[in-house]
Design a protein around this motif. Sequence first.
Motif, PDB file in Angstrom:
ATOM      1  N   ASP A  51       1.043  -1.401   0.214  1.00 32.25           N
ATOM      2  CA  ASP A  51      -0.455   0.462   0.184  1.00 32.25           C
ATOM      3  C   ASP A  51       0.671   1.051   0.028  1.00 32.25           C
ATOM      4  OD1 ASP A  51      -2.260  -1.066   0.080  1.00 32.25           O
ATOM      5  OD2 ASP A  51      -2.063  -1.266   2.164  1.00 32.25           O
ATOM      6  N   MET A  52      -0.094   2.063  -0.597  1.00 27.44           N
ATOM      7  CA  MET A  52       0.606   3.712  -0.618  1.00 27.44           C
ATOM      8  C   MET A  52       1.907   3.791   0.742  1.00 27.44           C
ATOM      9  SD  MET A  52      -0.644   7.732  -1.393  1.00 27.44           S
ATOM     10  CE  MET A  52      -1.888   7.045  -0.673  1.00 27.44           C
ATOM     11  N   GLY A  53       3.121   3.990   1.048  1.00 31.29           N
ATOM     12  CA  GLY A  53       3.665   5.370   1.960  1.00 31.29           C
ATOM     13  C   GLY A  53       3.981   3.597   3.139  1.00 31.29           C
ATOM     14  N   THR A  54       4.047   2.557   2.480  1.00 29.13           N
ATOM     15  CA  THR A  54       4.891   1.153   3.246  1.00 29.13           C
ATOM     16  C   THR A  54       6.063   0.917   2.982  1.00 29.13           C
ATOM     17  OG1 THR A  54       4.179  -0.331   1.272  1.00 29.13           O
ATOM     18  CG2 THR A  54       2.400  -0.065   2.907  1.00 29.13           C
ATOM     19  N   GLY A  55       7.200   1.783   1.917  1.00 29.22           N
ATOM     20  CA  GLY A  55       8.146   2.043   1.888  1.00 29.22           C
ATOM     21  C   GLY A  55       8.846   1.179   0.775  1.00 29.22           C
ATOM     22  N   LYS A  56       7.951   0.828  -0.396  1.00 24.67           N
ATOM     23  CA  LYS A  56       8.525   0.359  -0.971  1.00 24.67           C
ATOM     24  C   LYS A  56       9.543   0.634  -2.394  1.00 24.67           C
ATOM     25  CE  LYS A  56       4.392   0.672  -3.194  1.00 24.67           C
ATOM     26  NZ  LYS A  56       3.743   1.026  -1.752  1.00 24.67           N
ATOM     27  N   THR A  57       9.728   2.221  -2.173  1.00 26.68           N
ATOM     28  CA  THR A  57      10.702   3.073  -2.930  1.00 26.68           C
ATOM     29  C   THR A  57      12.034   3.041  -2.688  1.00 26.68           C
ATOM     30  OG1 THR A  57       9.412   4.443  -4.196  1.00 26.68           O
ATOM     31  CG2 THR A  57      10.937   5.118  -3.787  1.00 26.68           C
ATOM     32  N   LEU A  58      11.856   3.126  -1.006  1.00 30.58           N
ATOM     33  CA  LEU A  58      13.000   2.935   0.021  1.00 30.58           C
ATOM     34  C   LEU A  58      13.682   1.277  -0.119  1.00 30.58           C
ATOM     35  CD1 LEU A  58      14.647   4.157   1.979  1.00 30.58           C
ATOM     36  CD2 LEU A  58      12.823   3.260   4.099  1.00 30.58           C
ATOM     37  N   LEU A  59      12.647   0.648  -0.215  1.00 28.28           N
ATOM     38  CA  LEU A  59      13.892  -1.203  -0.461  1.00 28.28           C
ATOM     39  C   LEU A  59      14.438  -1.215  -1.884  1.00 28.28           C
ATOM     40  CD1 LEU A  59       9.940  -3.544  -0.012  1.00 28.28           C
ATOM     41  CD2 LEU A  59      12.650  -3.435   1.002  1.00 28.28           C
ATOM     42  N   ALA A  60      13.431  -0.471  -3.038  1.00 31.12           N
ATOM     43  CA  ALA A  60      14.942   0.055  -4.133  1.00 31.12           C
ATOM     44  C   ALA A  60      16.109   0.275  -4.459  1.00 31.12           C
ATOM     45  CB  ALA A  60      13.308   0.160  -5.147  1.00 31.12           C
ATOM     46  N   ARG A  61      15.770   1.666  -3.199  1.00 28.96           N
ATOM     47  CA  ARG A  61      17.296   2.635  -3.476  1.00 28.96           C
ATOM     48  C   ARG A  61      18.046   1.975  -2.445  1.00 28.96           C
ATOM     49  NH1 ARG A  61      14.856   8.915  -3.346  1.00 28.96           N
ATOM     50  NH2 ARG A  61      14.005   7.883  -5.363  1.00 28.96           N
ATOM     51  N   ASN A  62      17.614   1.185  -1.255  1.00 29.91           N
ATOM     52  CA  ASN A  62      18.254   0.486   0.052  1.00 29.91           C
ATOM     53  C   ASN A  62      19.049  -1.059  -1.213  1.00 29.91           C
ATOM     54  OD1 ASN A  62      19.294  -0.746   2.521  1.00 29.91           O
ATOM     55  ND2 ASN A  62      18.378  -2.415   2.185  1.00 29.91           N
ATOM     56  N   LEU A  63      18.544  -1.643  -2.357  1.00 33.34           N
ATOM     57  CA  LEU A  63      18.538  -2.433  -3.172  1.00 33.34           C
ATOM     58  C   LEU A  63      19.754  -1.896  -3.789  1.00 33.34           C
ATOM     59  CD1 LEU A  63      18.903  -5.710  -4.442  1.00 33.34           C
ATOM     60  CD2 LEU A  63      16.893  -4.984  -5.897  1.00 33.34           C
ATOM     61  N   LEU A  64      19.877  -0.867  -4.227  1.00 28.03           N
ATOM     62  CA  LEU A  64      20.583  -0.361  -4.945  1.00 28.03           C
ATOM     63  C   LEU A  64      22.363   0.117  -4.550  1.00 28.03           C
ATOM     64  CD1 LEU A  64      18.722   2.525  -7.224  1.00 28.03           C
ATOM     65  CD2 LEU A  64      19.620   0.560  -8.184  1.00 28.03           C
ATOM     66  N   VAL A  65      22.075   0.238  -3.197  1.00 28.97           N
ATOM     67  CA  VAL A  65      23.243   1.019  -2.726  1.00 28.97           C
ATOM     68  C   VAL A  65      24.012  -0.718  -2.380  1.00 28.97           C
ATOM     69  CG1 VAL A  65      23.636   0.859  -0.406  1.00 28.97           C
ATOM     70  CG2 VAL A  65      21.992   2.379  -1.101  1.00 28.97           C
TER      71      VAL A  65
END
Length: 242
Positions: A51-65
Amino acid sequence: MYEQFYKLNVKPFALNPDPKFFFGSRGNNEAMSYLRYGQQQGEGIVVITGDMGTGKTLLARNLLVELAKENVVAAHLGAAQLDPDEMLHMVAASFGIPHEGKDKAALLRDLENFFTRKARERRRLLLIVDNAHGLSTRSLEELRMLSNFELEGRILLQTYLIGQPALRGTLQSPGMEQLRQRVIAAYHLNPLGIDEIRGYIEHRLRLAGWQGIPRLHESSFAAIHAITGGVPRRINQLCERL
């Protein structure tokens, strides 16, 4: 202003998805395990919804790191609502391939040449498509077609689709059978549990230089969970105001 008052180095509850603040909740850890599993397979499509705001984009960026230390060429595309032609242009742009004024045939040729060249350099290719819930079935089909590029029996591009729950509904649409067959893993990211709220809040405070002041009363964490439903973005908004 409150950072200076409490002697914090940065705003602990900023809304931007900064991987430095990644919190290893149950859901985040499980989702990351699915993303890492996909990387080990080196092919196919991985779907992460939430759902919106659950941190999906943060997951993606953490993976990129994490991938910055590996032999992977990764591109992060914020899909929004791209039509099929725009999709190919944006994929090319995400990988740094010139795309202005090119038709579909030229874009596909350039993408295949780029993928093949990187494969010969023994580099893996990953496309992370964020906000994929906004894509039409035709746009998703264009992404699937990119997974047809092969070299010596090896698929050249792996794709991660990240979006809100509507993405799952789209993938179940008629005509999506070929794409569904390419999905090797799928995970739905839920909000934080009530037992994770304190850890999440104090984790962010510590990373901002927190020395125990302000101290939140034990009873406040249950109240914060009740108000926010455990959704990280809502927690950040509330704690910023607190």
